[in-house]
Write a protein that holds these residues in place. Structure first.
Motif, PDB file in Angstrom:
ATOM      1  N   UNK A 174       1.134  -1.697   0.136  1.00  0.00           N
ATOM      2  CA  UNK A 174       0.119  -0.273   0.081  1.00  0.00           C
ATOM      3  C   UNK A 174       0.639   1.327   0.039  1.00  0.00           C
ATOM      4  N   UNK A 175       0.906   2.131  -1.184  1.00  0.00           N
ATOM      5  CA  UNK A 175       1.561   3.458  -1.171  1.00  0.00           C
ATOM      6  C   UNK A 175       0.602   4.638  -0.884  1.00  0.00           C
ATOM      7  N   UNK A 176      -0.638   4.285  -0.417  1.00  0.00           N
ATOM      8  CA  UNK A 176      -1.746   5.787  -0.418  1.00  0.00           C
ATOM      9  C   UNK A 176      -2.235   5.277   0.859  1.00  0.00           C
ATOM     10  N   UNK A 177      -2.343   6.174   1.221  1.00  0.00           N
ATOM     11  CA  UNK A 177      -3.191   6.199   2.469  1.00  0.00           C
ATOM     12  C   UNK A 177      -3.360   4.504   3.788  1.00  0.00           C
ATOM     13  N   UNK A 178      -1.841   4.547   3.673  1.00  0.00           N
ATOM     14  CA  UNK A 178      -1.937   3.468   4.724  1.00  0.00           C
ATOM     15  C   UNK A 178      -2.380   3.898   6.167  1.00  0.00           C
ATOM     16  N   UNK A 179      -3.089   2.335   6.766  1.00  0.00           N
ATOM     17  CA  UNK A 179      -3.382   3.246   7.344  1.00  0.00           C
ATOM     18  C   UNK A 179      -3.146   2.037   8.846  1.00  0.00           C
ATOM     19  N   UNK A 180      -3.470   2.090  10.032  1.00  0.00           N
ATOM     20  CA  UNK A 180      -3.666   1.288  11.339  1.00  0.00           C
ATOM     21  C   UNK A 180      -3.168   1.666  12.177  1.00  0.00           C
ATOM     22  N   UNK A 181      -2.204   2.312  12.045  1.00  0.00           N
ATOM     23  CA  UNK A 181      -1.151   2.199  13.178  1.00  0.00           C
ATOM     24  C   UNK A 181      -2.111   4.289  13.573  1.00  0.00           C
ATOM     25  N   UNK A 182      -2.111   4.735  14.501  1.00  0.00           N
ATOM     26  CA  UNK A 182      -2.450   5.568  15.361  1.00  0.00           C
ATOM     27  C   UNK A 182      -2.866   5.531  16.587  1.00  0.00           C
ATOM     28  N   UNK A 183      -3.861   5.435  17.148  1.00  0.00           N
ATOM     29  CA  UNK A 183      -4.620   5.082  17.942  1.00  0.00           C
ATOM     30  C   UNK A 183      -4.680   3.374  18.610  1.00  0.00           C
ATOM     31  N   UNK A 184      -4.153   3.234  17.040  1.00  0.00           N
ATOM     32  CA  UNK A 184      -4.261   1.093  18.185  1.00  0.00           C
ATOM     33  C   UNK A 184      -2.954   0.661  18.250  1.00  0.00           C
TER      34      UNK A 184
END
Length: 514
Positions: A186-196
């Motif tokens: 995933x090169x675009x808007x890779x998510x999953x980090x942050x609140x997790x």
């Protein structure tokens, strides 16, 4: 002020340090050779399920701790309100992951960072790799049209920043062995980090609550968000204008806003101003000056961080114009249009061809071997004899494959009978070139309890994806930052084929190394 990262730095994440790489002090936990597998046994979980009072208390405790540590998200019913939130979906226990497998995924990430960056700088490769796709897939064609225009005008910005996530599963072979296989990058808007990021605290507490005290220490903390945010900060610093802002390009329905806030917090801690704008706002209030500097509402934009824009329904004629405006600008884009194209499924399939990786890593056979070892079987559906063989192979054994369009975000792939149905519709014409075929991974399965609002508490057979985060910044010809930024597990019931946190299928998880 600015990012505190060293030039020419390849940064090793906390996770890698804990594994005891050569030259790095080993963690005392792993030095004593502890085997944290007891909690994952069916016997233990069955005992817990058979004691409803104990289970309910443990679940309530875990949910309460999730709220306490900010593991929250907005709800589907009120996606634009922070007045109503729920806990992020997560597993009650961390899932066992082979230590060697996770180490392999972490160790190859900086090479994938370099590969994506090299692809983004190679217009001839992108043109050739995507030639058949842009003839049949309107979305990819529109993206490529922007890419061509930017190339013809001449790139205005020498700073490139990439925040990527490479996703894997542990493939269980019939002979009992297993191997790490990449699903996608995933090169675009890779998510999953942050609140997790704080989920390890919850998992350690749960394990301690059931007397797995030593094993609980094997759930590692993560520095995903600070590490990923540091790349944005470095790009902002290199831009060289202290009053310029980092602009998060977001959607109107902002269910993930609280997770974005974690990234924003890291940037504000460095005194880097952050704003949030939609495509529509950029279209109506954004402009370029004579030097192609991007301005919106009177603010100069140093970095555009796309959190939206990876699906066709994210765009209208107006918002396509806004995307072009930003891509033509002097602002650093994360990702820029060439990096966006480098993450397409078709590029992934072309990279698996013999000799292609060697083009990008000449005289680096070990790097090529590390990357190629993670590839599953990938097959073209272009018109011609090779594509015809792929169609025949898929129709003969559809359960062995996955049919993938050029889409991100989950819920787009075809499995089993749906592969047959779709290929019967398109096998004789050019439309099939918009897809690729991939070997279906038979993932390692575990028993766990999935916690999601309104989901019954039951013992479930689950499988997980291992996501590894990477970040890089290049300034002209110099790679000034190349990092592996940690890992995340996303786990689902094995009854589901596709995945997705927002879609309500997948939950967050942590690795318990075995």
């Amino acid at each position: 002020m600015g990012a505190k990262t060293r030039s020419n730095e390849t940064r090793v994440s906390t996770s890698l340090l804990m594994f005891g790489l050569p030259g790095v002090r080993r963690s005392p936990t792993w030095a004593i050779g502890m085997g944290p597998t007891a909690m994952a046994t069916n016997v233990f979980l069955q005992q817990l399920i058979s004691n409803p009072d104990r289970l309910n208390n443990l679940v309530d405790d875990a949910k309460g701790l999730a709220f306490q540590h900010g593991l929250v998200m907005r709800t589907r019913e009120a996606p634009n309100s922070s007045e109503v939130v729920t806990y992020i979906p997560f597993t009650l226990f961390p899932s066992p992951v082979p230590k060697t497998t996770l180490l392999q995924a972490l160790a190859v990430q900086t090479h994938f960072n370099s590969l994506v960056d090299k692809i983004s700088q190679d217009p001839d490769f992108l043109e050739e790799a995507l030639a058949s796709t842009i003839e049949t897939d309107d979305f990819t064609a529109k993206l490529f049209g922007i890419y061509r225009q930017v190339q013809q005008e001449g790139r205005t910005q020498a700073i490139v920043v990439g925040l990527i996530r490479s996703d894997y599963m542990v493939d269980q072979r019939e002979d009992g062995t297993s191997s790490l296989k990449q699903i996608e990058i995933n090169t675009f808007a890779a998510g999953g980090f942050g609140v997790s990021d704080r989920l390890p605290v919850v998992h350690r507490h749960v394990m301690q609550s059931v007397s797995l005290l030593e094993e609980s220490q094997c759930v590692l903390d993560t520095d995903r968000t600070p590490a990923m945010s540091a790349a944005l900060a470095k790009a902002w610093e290199l831009y060289g204008q202290q009053k310029a802002v980092i602009m998060f390009l977001v959607e109107n329905i902002q269910i993930s806003k609280l997770s974005h806030r974690c990234i924003e917090k890291e940037l504000w801690k460095r005194n880097i101003p952050v704003i949030r704008r939609t495509f529509e706002e950029v279209s109506s209030r954004g402009s370029l000056d004579g030097d192609k500097k991007l301005f919106i509402d009177g603010l100069e934009v140093a970095v555009v961080y796309y959190r939206y824009g990876y699906m066709p329904d994210n765009y209208t004629e107006q918002t396509w114009e806004a995307r072009l405006l930003m891509e033509r600008s002097l602002a650093v884009k994360c990702p820029d249009i060439s990096t966006h194209l480098a993450g397409t499924k078709k590029v992934q399939q072309v990279l698996a061809r013999p000799g292609v990786l060697e083009k990008f890593f000449p005289d680096q056979p070990q790097v090529v071997e590390q990357i190629r070892a993670t590839f599953a079987g990938l097959y073209t559906l272009d018109m011609g004899p090779e594509g015809d063989r792929t169609v025949a192979m898929a129709l003969a054994n559809p359960d062995k494959f996955v049919l993938k369009p050029q889409r991100e975000g989950g819920g787009n792939n075809y499995f089993g009978d749906d592969i047959v149905r779709r290929l019967q519709e398109i096998k004789g014409d050019q439309r099939r070139a918009a897809y690729i075929l991939m070997d279906r991974i038979r993932p390692r399965t575990e028993q766990n309890i999935l916690l999601r609002r309104d989901l019954p508490i039951t013992l479930t057979s689950v499988c997980y994806e291992i996501g590894v985060y990477g970040a890089y910044v290049r300034h002209g010809g110099e790679m000034v930052l190349n990092e592996v930024c940690g890992d995340i597990l996303r786990t689902k019931n094995i009854e589901h084929n596709d995945a997705g946190i927002i879609g309500g299928v997948t939950v967050f998880d942590n690795a318990l190394l075995i």
